[in-house]
Design a protein around this motif. Structure first.
Motif, PDB file in Angstrom:
ATOM      1  N   ALA A 168       0.827  -1.148   0.144  1.00 49.51           N
ATOM      2  CA  ALA A 168       0.067  -0.103   0.049  1.00 49.51           C
ATOM      3  C   ALA A 168       0.927   1.204   0.122  1.00 49.51           C
ATOM      4  CB  ALA A 168      -0.780  -0.046   1.191  1.00 49.51           C
ATOM      5  N   GLN A 169       2.085   1.178   0.491  1.00 48.69           N
ATOM      6  CA  GLN A 169       2.849   2.142   0.425  1.00 48.69           C
ATOM      7  C   GLN A 169       3.746   2.448  -0.623  1.00 48.69           C
ATOM      8  OE1 GLN A 169       4.766   0.752   4.405  1.00 48.69           O
ATOM      9  NE2 GLN A 169       4.463   2.940   4.900  1.00 48.69           N
ATOM     10  N   VAL A 170       3.851   1.511  -1.693  1.00 43.46           N
ATOM     11  CA  VAL A 170       4.418   1.631  -2.906  1.00 43.46           C
ATOM     12  C   VAL A 170       4.052   2.573  -3.831  1.00 43.46           C
ATOM     13  CG1 VAL A 170       5.424   0.438  -4.979  1.00 43.46           C
ATOM     14  CG2 VAL A 170       5.216  -0.891  -2.743  1.00 43.46           C
ATOM     15  N   SER A 171       4.575   3.681  -4.342  1.00 46.52           N
ATOM     16  CA  SER A 171       4.304   4.701  -5.178  1.00 46.52           C
ATOM     17  C   SER A 171       4.762   4.734  -6.404  1.00 46.52           C
ATOM     18  CB  SER A 171       4.941   5.974  -4.631  1.00 46.52           C
ATOM     19  OG  SER A 171       6.224   6.056  -4.377  1.00 46.52           O
ATOM     20  N   ALA A 172       5.643   3.560  -6.801  1.00 49.26           N
ATOM     21  CA  ALA A 172       6.253   3.486  -8.216  1.00 49.26           C
ATOM     22  C   ALA A 172       6.962   2.255  -8.485  1.00 49.26           C
ATOM     23  CB  ALA A 172       7.227   4.869  -8.532  1.00 49.26           C
ATOM     24  N   VAL A 173       6.895   1.653  -9.614  1.00 47.50           N
ATOM     25  CA  VAL A 173       7.640   0.441  -9.792  1.00 47.50           C
ATOM     26  C   VAL A 173       8.617   0.671 -10.884  1.00 47.50           C
ATOM     27  CG1 VAL A 173       7.523  -1.806 -10.597  1.00 47.50           C
ATOM     28  CG2 VAL A 173       5.512  -0.829  -9.419  1.00 47.50           C
ATOM     29  N   ALA A 174       9.995   0.159 -10.700  1.00 44.66           N
ATOM     30  CA  ALA A 174      11.013   0.335 -11.712  1.00 44.66           C
ATOM     31  C   ALA A 174      11.537  -0.991 -12.051  1.00 44.66           C
ATOM     32  CB  ALA A 174      12.284   1.114 -10.970  1.00 44.66           C
ATOM     33  N   VAL A 175      11.892  -1.142 -13.187  1.00 51.88           N
ATOM     34  CA  VAL A 175      12.195  -2.594 -13.929  1.00 51.88           C
ATOM     35  C   VAL A 175      13.363  -2.355 -14.813  1.00 51.88           C
ATOM     36  CG1 VAL A 175      10.310  -2.400 -15.425  1.00 51.88           C
ATOM     37  CG2 VAL A 175      11.505  -4.618 -14.827  1.00 51.88           C
ATOM     38  N   GLY A 176      14.393  -3.380 -14.818  1.00 50.68           N
ATOM     39  CA  GLY A 176      15.176  -3.187 -15.753  1.00 50.68           C
ATOM     40  C   GLY A 176      14.853  -3.845 -17.149  1.00 50.68           C
ATOM     41  N   ILE A 177      14.886  -3.212 -18.381  1.00 47.53           N
ATOM     42  CA  ILE A 177      14.471  -3.524 -19.479  1.00 47.53           C
ATOM     43  C   ILE A 177      15.497  -4.059 -20.529  1.00 47.53           C
ATOM     44  CG2 ILE A 177      12.588  -1.721 -19.596  1.00 47.53           C
ATOM     45  CD1 ILE A 177      14.296  -0.150 -21.245  1.00 47.53           C
TER      46      ILE A 177
END
Length: 206
Positions: A55-64
């Motif tokens: 619930a506290q996660v504001s963004a997701v980052a992923v290696g492409i």
């Protein structure tokens, strides 16, 4: 909080960072038979260990990528699922750039491109290129997964097991300039060459 996943090689990693990119925790591991199956459980454990919740996660980052077809697809699926379910931004970060950011002393980053070839990104910039194993620099320090270092007989190597931390930091920088992040539907792994068995997509009108 930003959660990050980097799985372009057999040495994947996950990370949790503050919205400004400050690293709160990172977990990386090498060449287990089920490394991609461990991504989500390890990410959730790391999040809990950082006193955070989904619930506290504001963004997701992923290696492409470029890199492992399977690892990139699994990581992308998890990242997109989290972003869609939470209605939060997703940011794709070039994997080899993140590897170099995580290891400032390295001269280049190398991931597998085939039985005898590798993707190589030099520290001095430019784009990743595909090179034969015999053309890889032997007198420089490289970021490369343990499996590749062994197969290609690379001696001066550091593993990218901390790279997810840099994925999170680079994503935070992007989000400061563009809070919306990337297009969820259009974001895909980056391949310099199509994986074996994958047909090119036909574009209407071409």
């Amino acid at each position: 909080m930003i959660v990050a996943i980097e799985a372009a090689s057999t040495d994947p990693s996950v990370a949790v960072a503050a919205p400004d990119g400050t690293l709160l925790g990172v977990d990386g591991w090498s060449a287990t038979p089920r490394q991609t199956h461990e991504l989500l459980p390890r990410l959730l454990a790391l999040l809990a260990g950082s006193d955070g919740t989904l619930a506290q996660v504001s963004a997701v980052a992923v290696g492409i990528g470029p890199g492992s077809f399977t690892g990139l697809r699994v990581a992308m699926s998890i990242a997109k699922g989290l972003a869609f379910a939470r209605g939060i931004p997703i940011v794709g970060v070039p994997s080899l750039e993140a590897w170099l950011a995580a290891e400032p002393a390295a001269d280049g980053a190398v991931s597998r491109a085939g039985a005898r070839e590798a993707y190589l990104l030099a520290r001095d910039g430019g784009e990743p290129r595909i090179v034969d194993r015999g053309a890889l620099p032997r007198d420089q320090q490289l970021v490369a997964p343990v499996e590749l270092a062994s197969a290609f007989e690379l001696a001066n190597v550091v593993s990218p097991v901390r790279a997810a931390g840099s994925v999170a930091a680079l994503a935070a920088r992007r989000l400061q300039a563009d809070p919306g992040g990337d297009d969820l539907e259009r974001l895909e792994p980056r391949y310099l060459r199509l994986p074996r068995g994958v047909a090119p997509t036909l574009v209407e009108g071409r």
